[in-house]
Design a protein around this motif. Structure first.
Motif, PDB file in Angstrom:
ATOM      1  N   UNK A 251      63.226  40.902  45.600  1.00 21.65           N
ATOM      2  CA  UNK A 251      62.501  41.827  47.187  1.00 21.65           C
ATOM      3  C   UNK A 251      61.856  42.034  46.122  1.00 21.65           C
ATOM      4  N   UNK A 252      60.890  43.243  47.680  1.00 21.37           N
ATOM      5  CA  UNK A 252      59.899  43.444  47.390  1.00 21.37           C
ATOM      6  C   UNK A 252      60.095  44.937  46.728  1.00 21.37           C
ATOM      7  N   UNK A 253      60.003  45.916  45.442  1.00 21.03           N
ATOM      8  CA  UNK A 253      59.945  46.894  45.009  1.00 21.03           C
ATOM      9  C   UNK A 253      60.480  47.249  43.509  1.00 21.03           C
ATOM     10  N   UNK A 254      60.790  48.314  42.449  1.00 20.86           N
ATOM     11  CA  UNK A 254      61.014  48.518  41.594  1.00 20.86           C
ATOM     12  C   UNK A 254      62.407  48.649  41.903  1.00 20.86           C
ATOM     13  N   UNK A 255      63.662  48.322  41.272  1.00 18.34           N
ATOM     14  CA  UNK A 255      64.476  48.063  40.873  1.00 18.34           C
ATOM     15  C   UNK A 255      65.400  49.015  39.388  1.00 18.34           C
ATOM     16  N   UNK A 256      66.144  49.960  39.247  1.00 17.00           N
ATOM     17  CA  UNK A 256      66.507  50.805  37.953  1.00 17.00           C
ATOM     18  C   UNK A 256      68.515  50.480  38.023  1.00 17.00           C
ATOM     19  N   UNK A 257      68.486  50.348  37.107  1.00 14.24           N
ATOM     20  CA  UNK A 257      70.154  50.263  36.847  1.00 14.24           C
ATOM     21  C   UNK A 257      70.322  50.992  35.979  1.00 14.24           C
ATOM     22  N   UNK A 258      71.481  51.758  36.061  1.00 14.79           N
ATOM     23  CA  UNK A 258      72.506  52.717  34.948  1.00 14.79           C
ATOM     24  C   UNK A 258      73.329  52.723  34.867  1.00 14.79           C
ATOM     25  N   UNK A 259      74.417  52.002  33.630  1.00 15.37           N
ATOM     26  CA  UNK A 259      75.617  51.587  33.604  1.00 15.37           C
ATOM     27  C   UNK A 259      77.102  52.289  33.019  1.00 15.37           C
ATOM     28  N   UNK A 260      77.048  52.967  34.250  1.00 16.17           N
ATOM     29  CA  UNK A 260      78.386  53.996  34.046  1.00 16.17           C
ATOM     30  C   UNK A 260      79.906  53.324  33.376  1.00 16.17           C
ATOM     31  N   UNK A 261      80.268  52.498  33.598  1.00 19.58           N
ATOM     32  CA  UNK A 261      81.634  52.382  33.064  1.00 19.58           C
ATOM     33  C   UNK A 261      81.023  50.302  32.664  1.00 19.58           C
ATOM     34  N   UNK A 262      81.865  49.239  32.146  1.00 23.02           N
ATOM     35  CA  UNK A 262      81.797  47.786  31.839  1.00 23.02           C
ATOM     36  C   UNK A 262      81.074  47.743  31.292  1.00 23.02           C
ATOM     37  N   UNK A 263      80.740  46.458  31.463  1.00 19.84           N
ATOM     38  CA  UNK A 263      80.019  45.431  30.758  1.00 19.84           C
ATOM     39  C   UNK A 263      79.454  44.743  31.355  1.00 19.84           C
ATOM     40  N   UNK A 264      78.144  44.228  31.976  1.00 20.40           N
ATOM     41  CA  UNK A 264      77.249  43.701  33.177  1.00 20.40           C
ATOM     42  C   UNK A 264      76.150  43.146  31.730  1.00 20.40           C
ATOM     43  N   UNK A 265      75.634  41.659  32.971  1.00 19.87           N
ATOM     44  CA  UNK A 265      74.440  41.200  32.596  1.00 19.87           C
ATOM     45  C   UNK A 265      73.513  41.225  33.020  1.00 19.87           C
ATOM     46  N   UNK A 266      72.543  41.471  33.329  1.00 24.31           N
ATOM     47  CA  UNK A 266      71.524  41.190  34.080  1.00 24.31           C
ATOM     48  C   UNK A 266      70.742  39.918  33.800  1.00 24.31           C
TER      49      UNK A 266
ATOM     50  N   UNK B  41      77.889  51.089  29.020  1.00 23.42           N
ATOM     51  CA  UNK B  41      77.771  52.135  29.602  1.00 23.42           C
ATOM     52  C   UNK B  41      76.712  52.742  28.281  1.00 23.42           C
ATOM     53  N   UNK B  42      75.370  53.768  29.825  1.00 21.29           N
ATOM     54  CA  UNK B  42      74.837  54.380  28.695  1.00 21.29           C
ATOM     55  C   UNK B  42      73.020  53.348  28.502  1.00 21.29           C
ATOM     56  N   UNK B  43      73.456  52.284  29.168  1.00 18.09           N
ATOM     57  CA  UNK B  43      72.526  51.261  28.613  1.00 18.09           C
ATOM     58  C   UNK B  43      71.699  51.385  30.328  1.00 18.09           C
ATOM     59  N   UNK B  44      69.706  50.998  30.367  1.00 19.64           N
ATOM     60  CA  UNK B  44      70.162  51.017  31.116  1.00 19.64           C
ATOM     61  C   UNK B  44      68.829  50.112  31.496  1.00 19.64           C
ATOM     62  N   UNK B  45      68.587  49.401  32.615  1.00 23.84           N
ATOM     63  CA  UNK B  45      67.225  48.333  32.743  1.00 23.84           C
ATOM     64  C   UNK B  45      66.647  49.049  33.990  1.00 23.84           C
ATOM     65  N   UNK B  46      65.420  48.709  34.165  1.00 18.67           N
ATOM     66  CA  UNK B  46      63.696  48.515  34.918  1.00 18.67           C
ATOM     67  C   UNK B  46      63.235  47.884  34.833  1.00 18.67           C
TER      68      UNK B  46
END
Length: 188
Positions: free
Chosen positions: A120-135, A146-151
């Protein structure tokens, strides 16, 4: 009450488009769109925004999202909503005003959740509050805790998955218009 899949099918037929045409314009697979129309698959907000654009309809016709007229948002007072009852849910964090460019949601993703692959168009920024996620962004996996981010650039193919043993909570902020409610008037 009409479910999301039924709305998708109805608006696609009203637009006189095939599954293939809408899937191609929305950057999705035909199989995924077919499953979404039959309520067999959850659909991310970014995919819904792409589908709405392909169908030339406002996103609010496909999904009921709570309005956020006030600039402040408080825990415990936000209404959760979902694209389909598959366990994932969202809480709207941002308001809309003339000229606003970012949209923010808190996503809750159940164990085993895996999104569709989307661009999709545009920026995306994510910040993990809890759990484990794989982007997975443009073929590269980013394991976040938790505490990690991705832009990243939303034009890159991406998807996410809850890879832990508990539900994941992530704050997602982006420039893709996922809220198309009527903008609140600016404060005097």
């Amino acid at each position: 009450m009409e479910q999301l899949g039924e709305r998708l099918r109805r608006y696609r037929r009203e637009a006189r488009k095939t599954l293939l045409e809408v899937a191609r314009e929305a950057g999705l697979s035909v199989g995924f769109l077919s499953q979404a129309e039959r309520n067999l698959s959850g659909v991310s907000l970014s995919s819904l925004a792409n589908i709405a654009r392909a169908l030339n309809v406002p996103l609010r016709l496909l999904i009921d999202q709570p309005e956020q007229r006030s600039p402040d948002s408080h825990a415990g007072r936000r209404r959760r909503y979902s694209t389909i009852d598959r366990g994932q849910s969202y809480e709207r964090l941002s308001s809309t005003f003339p000229g606003s460019q970012i949209n923010a949601v808190k996503m809750s993703l159940p164990v085993g959740y895996r999104s569709e692959s989307v661009t999709h168009d545009g920026d995306e920024f994510v910040y993990v509050l809890s759990g484990k996620v794989c982007y997975c962004v443009d073929g590269i996996d980013y394991l976040l805790q938790p505490g990690d981010s991705l832009h990243f650039d939303g034009r890159q193919q991406h998807h996410l998955a809850n890879v832990g043993e508990v539900a994941v909570e992530v704050v997602s902020v982006g420039t893709l218009p996922i809220f198309d409610d009527i903008a609140a008037a600016p404060a005097p």
